[in-house]
Scaffold this active site. Structure first.
Site: not given
Ligand code: AMP
Length: 278
Positions: A28, A33-34, A148-149, A152, A175, A184
């Site tokens: 969330g 990015g999401h 980004k991760d 992971q 992104v 982030s």
């Molecule tokens: P998170 O909510 O941080 O667990 O991220 C959920 C998903 O969104 C993960 O697969 C992350 O790698 C991806 N994500 C987070 N930030 C970015 C970003 N800046 N660009 C691309 N994907 C992202």
């Protein structure tokens, strides 16, 4: 678009869909990015499920589980605008009967004894476990993860192979803000001064990439040069790996991925970023 909190309710809906299911797992506080992952799943003509779950099992005791931003209403609005079909937002009790007596999915030691796995013990057990649960709950055929991760993504791809999940993992590029800062959810912790420090991660990566393009392929020189730019942050790690194996990069390797994790001192925010050197 529906917001679903119960696993049984989600299963009832997914049973009756004739499209392939695309899953976008998130915690969330959604940003662009999401959004790029969600857009990709919608473009791929999936029945798109965005999971929003701040997973306690992947946070260490001194980490930011309690203060992690939770903005479900705003997130759901964005998901709807992007054309997602379902937001799946379960409670902790819905996902776990007992987090202390839990069967865990544990990635191999060689994949977690470095980078984020080293500084966040248990983190990737938590990630692999919750992602496996989400795969089983949603019965997705594709799942979208951000580069980004990077560690992971590597671990999930290996898990899918090792455990024979019949799921295609779709990696999506990072992104960034126009000035280079990788988006982030944790950027919301940053004030203006901290944001300037946070920017040093992408600056350091870009500088290393520039040196690489000028022909400097010495790991020590690349890391030391990047490290200078990171002054003012507390560097957790700076490494170059072979992106296919996540082993330390060696000169014989074709591809190189530089990864950085650093804490921004004034706000105690830990950020990560990475870039392919080519
Ligand atoms: P998170 O909510 O941080 O667990 O991220 C959920 C998903 O969104 C993960 O697969 C992350 O790698 C991806 N994500 C987070 N930030 C970015 C970003 N800046 N660009 C691309 N994907 C992202």
């Amino acid at each position: 678009m529906k917001i679903i909190h119960k696993i049984s309710e989600l299963k009832k809906i997914t049973k009756n869909t004739n499209k392939p299911i695309g899953l976008v797992p998130t915690m969330g506080a959604l940003h662009q990015g999401h959004a790029s992952l969600i857009k990709k799943s919608v473009e791929d003509d999936n029945f798109t499920i965005v999971s929003i779950f701040v997973n306690p099992v992947q946070f260490g005791i001194n980490e930011d589980f309690d203060k992690y931003p939770r903005t479900l209403e705003k997130d759901a609005k964005l998901c709807e605008e992007l054309g997602a079909d379902i937001v799946f937002s379960p409670s902790i009790d819905e996902m776990y009967q007992d987090t202390k007596e839990l069967t865990l999915v544990c990635p191999p030691y060689s994949s977690i004894n470095k980078l984020c796995g080293k500084s966040r013990p248990g983190h990737f057990d938590g990630v692999a476990t919750v992602v496996s649960k989400l795969f089983n709950i949603t019965k997705c055929s594709k799942a979208y993860f951000g580069e980004k991760d990077a560690q992971q993504l590597f671990i999930i791809q290996k898990m899918v192979k090792d455990l024979n999940f019949d799921i295609t993992i779709i990696p999506c590029p990072i992104v960034r803000e126009p000035d280079g800062l990788a988006l982030s959810s944790r950027n919301s912790y940053l004030d203006e001064k901290a944001r300037q420090d946070a920017l040093k991660l992408s600056k350091a990566l870009n500088y290393a990439k520039e040196l690489w393009q000028k022909g400097i392929k010495n790991k020590q020189i690349l890391c030391d040069s990047a490290l200078k730019i990171l002054e003012g942050t507390i560097v957790d790690y700076i490494e170059i790996v072979n992106p296919e194996t996540f082993e330390d990069w060696e000169e014989k390797d074709k591809n190189a991925l530089m990864l950085i994790a650093a804490k921004i001192p004034t706000t105690n925010t830990r950020l990560i970023d990475n870039m392919e050197l080519r």
